[in-house]
Design a protein around this motif. Structure first.
Motif, mmCIF file in Angstrom:
data_model
loop_
_atom_site.group_PDB
_atom_site.id
_atom_site.type_symbol
_atom_site.label_atom_id
_atom_site.label_comp_id
_atom_site.label_asym_id
_atom_site.label_seq_id
_atom_site.Cartn_x
_atom_site.Cartn_y
_atom_site.Cartn_z
ATOM 1 N N THR A 281 6.448 -1.118 -10.006
ATOM 2 C CA THR A 281 7.247 -0.044 -9.260
ATOM 3 C C THR A 281 6.408 1.364 -9.385
ATOM 4 O O THR A 281 5.824 1.737 -10.432
ATOM 5 N N TYR A 282 6.019 1.824 -8.216
ATOM 6 C CA TYR A 282 5.155 2.969 -8.231
ATOM 7 C C TYR A 282 6.060 4.248 -7.933
ATOM 8 O O TYR A 282 7.148 4.203 -7.484
ATOM 9 N N ASP B 50 10.739 6.259 -6.341
ATOM 10 C CA ASP B 50 10.109 5.141 -6.900
ATOM 11 C C ASP B 50 10.216 4.092 -5.701
ATOM 12 O O ASP B 50 11.174 4.088 -5.064
ATOM 13 N N ALA B 51 9.176 3.270 -5.593
ATOM 14 C CA ALA B 51 8.956 2.239 -4.664
ATOM 15 C C ALA B 51 8.514 1.124 -5.309
ATOM 16 O O ALA B 51 7.555 0.990 -6.039
ATOM 17 N N PHE B 52 9.192 -0.077 -5.146
ATOM 18 C CA PHE B 52 9.041 -1.374 -5.756
ATOM 19 C C PHE B 52 8.094 -2.174 -4.630
ATOM 20 O O PHE B 52 8.448 -2.456 -3.730
ATOM 21 N N GLN B 53 6.701 -2.105 -4.932
ATOM 22 C CA GLN B 53 5.876 -2.764 -4.157
ATOM 23 C C GLN B 53 4.819 -3.852 -4.547
ATOM 24 O O GLN B 53 4.532 -3.733 -5.709
ATOM 25 N N SER B 54 4.250 -4.494 -3.768
ATOM 26 C CA SER B 54 3.308 -5.329 -4.305
ATOM 27 C C SER B 54 2.035 -4.825 -4.528
ATOM 28 O O SER B 54 1.783 -3.602 -3.904
ATOM 29 N N MET B 55 1.170 -5.158 -5.369
ATOM 30 C CA MET B 55 -0.297 -4.472 -5.670
ATOM 31 C C MET B 55 -1.075 -4.705 -4.342
ATOM 32 O O MET B 55 -1.844 -3.865 -4.151
ATOM 33 N N MET B 56 -0.794 -5.366 -3.522
ATOM 34 C CA MET B 56 -1.543 -5.966 -2.232
ATOM 35 C C MET B 56 -1.098 -4.619 -1.021
ATOM 36 O O MET B 56 -1.838 -4.351 -0.071
ATOM 37 N N ASP B 57 0.044 -4.064 -1.184
ATOM 38 C CA ASP B 57 0.609 -3.226 -0.353
ATOM 39 C C ASP B 57 -0.158 -1.929 -0.244
ATOM 40 O O ASP B 57 -0.548 -1.342 -1.376
ATOM 41 N N ALA B 58 -0.335 -1.222 0.790
ATOM 42 C CA ALA B 58 -0.897 0.068 1.071
ATOM 43 C C ALA B 58 0.009 1.086 0.384
ATOM 44 O O ALA B 58 1.193 0.899 0.354
ATOM 45 N N PRO B 59 -0.462 2.051 -0.183
ATOM 46 C CA PRO B 59 0.274 3.151 -1.050
ATOM 47 C C PRO B 59 1.188 3.905 0.181
ATOM 48 O O PRO B 59 0.464 4.000 1.224
ATOM 49 N N THR C 191 10.471 10.044 1.729
ATOM 50 C CA THR C 191 11.743 9.494 2.373
ATOM 51 C C THR C 191 12.781 10.329 2.896
ATOM 52 O O THR C 191 13.610 10.269 3.691
ATOM 53 N N SER C 192 12.320 11.702 2.405
ATOM 54 C CA SER C 192 13.463 12.708 2.609
ATOM 55 C C SER C 192 12.827 13.635 4.025
ATOM 56 O O SER C 192 13.765 13.581 4.911
ATOM 57 N N CYS C 193 11.752 14.137 3.965
ATOM 58 C CA CYS C 193 11.120 15.117 5.043
ATOM 59 C C CYS C 193 10.055 14.516 5.715
ATOM 60 O O CYS C 193 9.905 15.311 6.539
ATOM 61 N N LYS C 194 9.548 13.302 5.651
ATOM 62 C CA LYS C 194 8.520 12.760 6.077
ATOM 63 C C LYS C 194 7.231 13.188 5.961
ATOM 64 O O LYS C 194 6.278 13.398 6.971
ATOM 65 N N LYS C 195 7.100 14.045 4.940
ATOM 66 C CA LYS C 195 5.784 14.827 4.785
ATOM 67 C C LYS C 195 4.970 13.955 3.843
ATOM 68 O O LYS C 195 5.502 13.156 3.240
ATOM 69 N N PRO C 196 3.780 14.378 3.521
ATOM 70 C CA PRO C 196 2.723 13.651 2.638
ATOM 71 C C PRO C 196 3.414 13.633 1.178
ATOM 72 O O PRO C 196 3.749 14.355 0.918
ATOM 73 N N VAL C 197 2.820 12.408 0.663
ATOM 74 C CA VAL C 197 3.337 12.267 -0.638
ATOM 75 C C VAL C 197 2.005 11.705 -1.600
ATOM 76 O O VAL C 197 0.844 11.452 -0.910
#
Length: 74
Positions: free
Chosen positions: A3-4, A16-25, A30-36
Protein backbone atom coordinates in the motif's frame (compact mmCIF):
# COMPACT_ATOMS: atom_id res chain seq x y z
CA UNK A 1 0.98 -6.12 -2.79
CA UNK A 2 2.09 -3.00 -0.92
CA UNK A 3 0.00 0.00 0.00
CA UNK A 4 1.52 3.32 -1.08
CA UNK A 5 0.77 6.65 0.58
CA UNK A 6 0.37 9.77 -1.59
CA UNK A 7 -0.05 13.51 -0.89
CA UNK A 8 -1.38 16.11 -3.32
CA UNK A 9 0.98 19.04 -3.92
CA UNK A 10 -1.90 21.51 -4.28
CA UNK A 11 -4.81 20.58 -1.99
CA UNK A 12 -2.66 18.52 0.48
CA UNK A 13 -5.11 15.61 0.39
CA UNK A 14 -3.51 12.35 1.53
CA UNK A 15 -4.64 8.94 0.32
CA UNK A 16 -3.47 5.34 0.09
CA UNK A 17 -3.28 3.23 -3.03
CA UNK A 18 -3.04 -0.56 -3.05
CA UNK A 19 -0.74 -1.22 -6.02
CA UNK A 20 1.55 -3.88 -7.35
CA UNK A 21 5.28 -3.18 -7.20
CA UNK A 22 5.31 -3.35 -10.99
CA UNK A 23 2.64 -0.62 -11.40
CA UNK A 24 3.71 2.91 -12.25
CA UNK A 25 3.34 5.46 -9.41
CA UNK A 26 0.19 7.56 -9.43
CA UNK A 27 0.56 11.04 -10.87
CA UNK A 28 -2.71 12.83 -10.11
CA UNK A 29 -4.82 13.51 -7.03
CA UNK A 30 -8.11 11.65 -6.60
CA UNK A 31 -9.84 14.90 -5.53
CA UNK A 32 -8.51 17.73 -7.68
CA UNK A 33 -6.55 15.88 -10.42
CA UNK A 34 -3.35 17.86 -9.62
CA UNK A 35 0.15 16.27 -9.21
CA UNK A 36 0.88 14.02 -6.22
CA UNK A 37 4.04 12.83 -4.49
CA UNK A 38 4.55 9.41 -2.94
CA UNK A 39 5.40 9.49 0.76
CA UNK A 40 7.79 6.90 2.16
CA UNK A 41 6.30 5.21 5.21
CA UNK A 42 8.18 3.22 7.87
CA UNK A 43 7.51 -0.50 7.90
CA UNK A 44 7.19 -2.91 10.77
CA UNK A 45 9.90 -5.55 11.11
CA UNK A 46 9.46 -8.84 12.90
CA UNK A 47 12.51 -10.83 13.96
CA UNK A 48 11.82 -14.52 14.45
CA UNK A 49 14.09 -17.13 15.95
CA UNK A 50 16.74 -17.06 18.64
CA UNK A 51 19.47 -14.44 18.88
CA UNK A 52 17.31 -11.34 18.46
CA UNK A 53 16.74 -10.53 22.11
CA UNK A 54 19.10 -8.65 24.42
CA UNK A 55 19.36 -11.59 26.80
CA UNK A 56 20.20 -14.04 23.95
CA UNK A 57 23.48 -12.63 22.67
CA UNK A 58 24.56 -9.32 24.18
CA UNK A 59 24.45 -10.35 27.83
CA UNK A 60 27.01 -13.13 27.41
CA UNK A 61 29.50 -10.84 25.61
CA UNK A 62 29.00 -8.02 28.16
CA UNK A 63 29.65 -10.42 31.03
CA UNK A 64 32.83 -11.68 29.35
CA UNK A 65 34.14 -8.14 28.80
CA UNK A 66 33.39 -6.97 32.34
CA UNK A 67 34.99 -10.02 33.95
CA UNK A 68 38.16 -9.77 31.82
CA UNK A 69 38.62 -6.01 32.37
CA UNK A 70 39.38 -6.15 36.16
CA UNK A 71 41.76 -9.11 35.78
CA UNK A 72 43.72 -7.39 33.00
CA UNK A 73 44.07 -4.16 35.04
CA UNK A 74 45.56 -6.00 38.06
Amino acid sequence: MPTYHYRCTVCKTEFDAFQSMMDAPLTECTSCKKPVIRIIQPVGIQFKGSGFYINDSKKSSATTNSSSTPSSSE
